[in-house]
Design a protein around this motif. Structure first.
Motif, PDB file in Angstrom:
ATOM      1  N   ILE B  11       0.827  -1.126  -0.108  1.00 41.96           N
ATOM      2  CA  ILE B  11       0.089   0.017  -0.223  1.00 41.96           C
ATOM      3  C   ILE B  11       0.832   1.218   0.099  1.00 41.96           C
ATOM      4  O   ILE B  11       0.523   2.256  -0.689  1.00 41.96           O
ATOM      5  N   ASP B  14       2.566   1.987  -3.372  1.00 41.49           N
ATOM      6  CA  ASP B  14       1.252   2.350  -4.333  1.00 41.49           C
ATOM      7  C   ASP B  14       1.258   3.875  -4.143  1.00 41.49           C
ATOM      8  O   ASP B  14       0.406   4.385  -5.028  1.00 41.49           O
ATOM      9  N   HIS B  15       1.574   4.457  -3.023  1.00 44.33           N
ATOM     10  CA  HIS B  15       1.258   5.864  -2.666  1.00 44.33           C
ATOM     11  C   HIS B  15       2.325   6.923  -2.751  1.00 44.33           C
ATOM     12  O   HIS B  15       2.101   7.857  -2.307  1.00 44.33           O
ATOM     13  N   GLY B 123      -7.121  -1.133   0.317  1.00 44.88           N
ATOM     14  CA  GLY B 123      -5.633  -0.548  -0.659  1.00 44.88           C
ATOM     15  C   GLY B 123      -5.661   1.117  -0.461  1.00 44.88           C
ATOM     16  O   GLY B 123      -4.704   1.496  -0.940  1.00 44.88           O
ATOM     17  N   THR B 125      -5.117   4.887   1.158  1.00 48.66           N
ATOM     18  CA  THR B 125      -4.522   5.663   2.278  1.00 48.66           C
ATOM     19  C   THR B 125      -5.713   6.297   2.706  1.00 48.66           C
ATOM     20  O   THR B 125      -6.424   7.141   2.157  1.00 48.66           O
ATOM     21  N   ALA B 141      -7.137  -0.948   4.276  1.00 49.07           N
ATOM     22  CA  ALA B 141      -6.787   0.233   4.070  1.00 49.07           C
ATOM     23  C   ALA B 141      -5.609   0.965   5.013  1.00 49.07           C
ATOM     24  O   ALA B 141      -5.708   0.495   6.279  1.00 49.07           O
ATOM     25  N   TRP B 264      -7.757  -5.196  -5.609  1.00 43.53           N
ATOM     26  CA  TRP B 264      -7.741  -5.607  -4.195  1.00 43.53           C
ATOM     27  C   TRP B 264      -7.226  -7.357  -4.032  1.00 43.53           C
ATOM     28  O   TRP B 264      -6.814  -7.509  -2.842  1.00 43.53           O
ATOM     29  N   LEU B 267      -3.934  -7.356  -2.509  1.00 43.89           N
ATOM     30  CA  LEU B 267      -3.508  -6.840  -1.372  1.00 43.89           C
ATOM     31  C   LEU B 267      -3.179  -8.045  -0.266  1.00 43.89           C
ATOM     32  O   LEU B 267      -4.467  -8.131   0.606  1.00 43.89           O
TER      33      LEU B 267
END
Lengths: 200, 470
Positions: B11, B14-15, B123, B125, B141, B264, B267
């Motif tokens: 996660i 990915d951000h 997934g 933020t 999350a 998802w 994840l």
């Protein structure tokens, strides 16, 4: 954010462990829409005792607070560092700090110094009678008695504290990177955008 | 082949918008929940700087902390509370943010309405100016509480400057015993690792007990990750997660949902990925727990006794225990089941969902609130939970037993609205914090599960709910 370099002053030898944010400032004082004047709620329960350490003549308006392990645990209320600052504190020294409190203090230019318990014990002793000096540039806490305790600090936080950086301004300088991330996001994860307005 | 990664690492990766050389990263925020207490100063700062909210479409507002749980259609009596609630509505109107207003059907505790509205998704933020934002980690999350300066930062840039936390696996093995609930698991973890045990970490909960847990149970568990000092708690999404999300008002639909489901499914922590720390808890050994002190780590089985300061080897822990016992008015050696309570609180972002109310109602059904109990509140987490409970007839069970059936809000969890525990009185509470003064000045909190709170209500003392369920 106010810049911080060195500070010499009186320290409050508080020492308590697991001081939570409800102790630092109870929720009933959070009903404000400004950042100012929260010192009246700082340690409100402890300060109901007329002999409390924070209002003792020697410690009133002291800029340094010495506490025990896990200081600032509990809620995310930034009112905690606002209240501490309004009471006059600029530095808190403790063996460890809770994560969210730590970020909140930093964002308000408040320096948190983590030192091992034996050094905390020594500073508690010194604080009863003498001043303590915190030198952020050289990452060291000293006393008039040749004590010299080095501390670690995240380099980014250190430079922000010394320079008094506006973090949002710093991030806005990355505007192009944010915009390109946003474009990729809209293409790769179309379900993320428009969430709030997607009401039934 | 890429290196195996933990769910948290995936996660995070990915951000990342921008990685700085000093280890700090600019992280994109997909979801921002806001409430009335921790936002006014952030809006004020935006105005002073002439800044806008960058992504109001990723932001959702609801008042909860200050909201009275009765007389809802009258103005809020406390002028400061009224001003905060009004300020939220005005700020949202000014900055174009959707606001679920105080008497809307969907109003509720921010951590109940996020999942309920399908705003919370695997997934993403997700942040909120409230430490119990950890709750949303139940969906896989990355969700954590932030301060007001960070709220302002997210408003202006939809990002945060963060340093990655360490990772911790908390694996709960075995199977929960009869009468043992997710709340007991959450309290057991606080008891085992301490309130500072998770500091600097993001916890991923794994193991058969977590896999068997409902979404409501996972929310209770992740909610209290912060009580173990962790910034966030995570549970990998699975079929239960997808089923909970599907069809919610703000959840993805159609082709978007198909694409989301495909993402998802990735994840989960890869086989061979390393956590920085692993804690293993034997779920089969957990008994229904109650807290005795003023920290969520001060827990003991309901079949146990009030500890003595001398039971703690560490002198500072012994001193803290002595202070806590003094505040709590408890004598070492007293059986926990002999401790009388005057107040009952079933509610809060920890335990106010439909499953919590069902569990409490099952114990209350056919029984009455004990005569020594002065106040017994049931506060549903949202208007939708309340409506669901009423459709199932749970409200009648509580009302017939002598409970107060209230409107949604944070209520007696935090001593900020009219629902408080009087000084010196005890409360059997399904909330998350037993800090000094948390439920009101001088209030004495005993944390426990909804079923255990119901049991305490009908006997008037802390009670092993298993004795009432047999």
């Amino acid at each position: 954010m106010q810049a911080f370099t060195t500070l010499t002053g009186i320290a409050v030898p508080f020492g308590a462990e697991n001081v939570d944010t409800d102790v630092i400032i109870p929720a009933r004082f959070l009903k404000t829409v400004t950042r100012k004047g929260l010192g009246k709620g700082a340690f409100a329960v402890l300060r109901e005792d007329p002999d409390n350490i924070f209002d003792a003549p020697r410690h009133r308006q002291a800029p340094i607070l010495i506490a025990g392990d896990n200081f600032g645990c509990g809620s995310s209320r930034e009112h905690a560092p606002w209240a501490l600052a309004d009471l006059g504190f600029k530095v808190v020294i403790a063996p460890s700090f809770a994560d969210i409190f730590s970020g909140n203090a930093f964002k308000n230019g408040m320096l948190l110094v983590a030192l091992p318990q034996d050094q905390i014990d020594r500073l508690m002793e010194v604080a009863a009678t003498d001043d303590i000096t915190i030198d952020l540039e050289n990452q060291v806490v000293t006393t008039p008695f040749q004590d010299r305790f080095s501390f670690e600090i995240d380099p980014f936080r250190k430079s922000c504290l010394i320079g008094g950086v506006d973090e949002i301004g710093l991030t806005e300088a990355q505007g192009a990177a944010i915009a390109s991330f946003e474009d990729r996001l809209a293409a790769d994860k179309p379900w993320i955008g428009g969430a709030a307005k997607r009401a039934a | 082949m890429t290196k195996p990664r933990t769910l948290y690492q995936k996660i995070w990766d990915d951000h990342v918008v921008h990685q700085r050389d000093d280890g700090t990263a600019l992280i994109w925020i997909d979801r921002h929940l806001i409430h009335e207490v921790t936002t006014p100063q952030a809006f004020e700062a935006l105005r002073l700087a002439g800044r806008a909210v960058r992504r109001p479409d990723l932001t959702l507002a609801v008042p909860d902390h200050n909201v009275p749980t009765n007389h809802r259609f009258e103005p809020i009596a406390d002028p400061e509370s009224a001003a905060q609630v009004a300020a939220l509505a005005a700020n949202c109107a000014d900055f174009g943010i959707e606001h679920i207003e105080i008497n809307a059907a969907a109003q509720g505790i921010v951590h109940v309405i996020g999942p309920e509205q399908g705003f919370t998704l695997p997934g993403v933020t997700l942040v909120c100016g409230d430490s119990h934002t950890a709750t949303h980690g139940a969906f896989g999350a990355l969700a954590f509480g932030i301060g007001t300066s960070e709220v302002e930062h997210v408003f202006a840039t939809q990002t945060l400057l963060l340093k990655q936390s360490a990772s911790m696996e908390v694996r709960v093995t075995g199977e929960l015993g009869f009468g043992v609930t997710p709340k007991d698991v959450a309290l057991a973890i606080c008891g085992q690792i301490g309130t500072g045990g998770g500091t600097g970490h993001v916890i991923e909960y794994t193991g058969p007990v977590i896999e068997a847990m409902s979404m409501e149970g996972r929310m209770t568990l992740c909610n209290m990750a912060i009580e173990a000092g962790a910034r966030a708690g995570l549970v990998a999404p699975d079929a239960k997660t997808y089923a909970y999300v599907a069809g919610r008002p703000r959840a993805p639909k159609g082709a978007d949902m198909d694409a989301a489901l495909a993402y998802w499914a990735t994840l989960k922590t890869d086989p061979g990925a390393r956590y920085d720390r692993v804690v293993i808890i034997d779920g089969s050994a957990i008994a229904p727990l109650v807290s005795w002190g003023t920290s969520p780590e001060d827990v003991v089985a309901i079949t146990g006794n009030v500890p003595a300061p001398a039971d703690f080897a560490d002198p500072s822990k012994a001193a803290a225990a002595a202070r806590a016992l003094d505040y709590m008015g408890l004598v070492p050696g007293t059986a926990m089941a002999d401790v009388e309570v005057q107040n009952i609180f079933i509610g809060s972002c920890t335990n106010s969902r439909i499953e919590d109310l069902r569990a409490a109602a099952a114990v209350v059904a056919g029984r009455k609130v004990a005569a020594n109990v002065k106040q017994a509140l049931v506060v549903p987490g949202s208007g939708l939970v309340k409506a669901q409970a009423e459709a199932e007839g749970l409200d009648r069970i509580f009302i017939d037993a002598g409970f107060d059936w209230r409107a949604p809000g944070c209520s007696m969890c935090l001593g900020m609205n009219p629902d408080k525990v009087p000084a010196g009185e005890r409360c059997a509470s399904t909330s998350n914090r037993n800090f000094v003064g948390r439920q009101g000045p001088g209030a004495r909190t005993h944390l426990l599960s909804p079923a255990m709170a119901a049991a305490a209500a009908v006997t008037g003392r802390l009670t092993d709910v298993r004795d009432l369920m047999r």
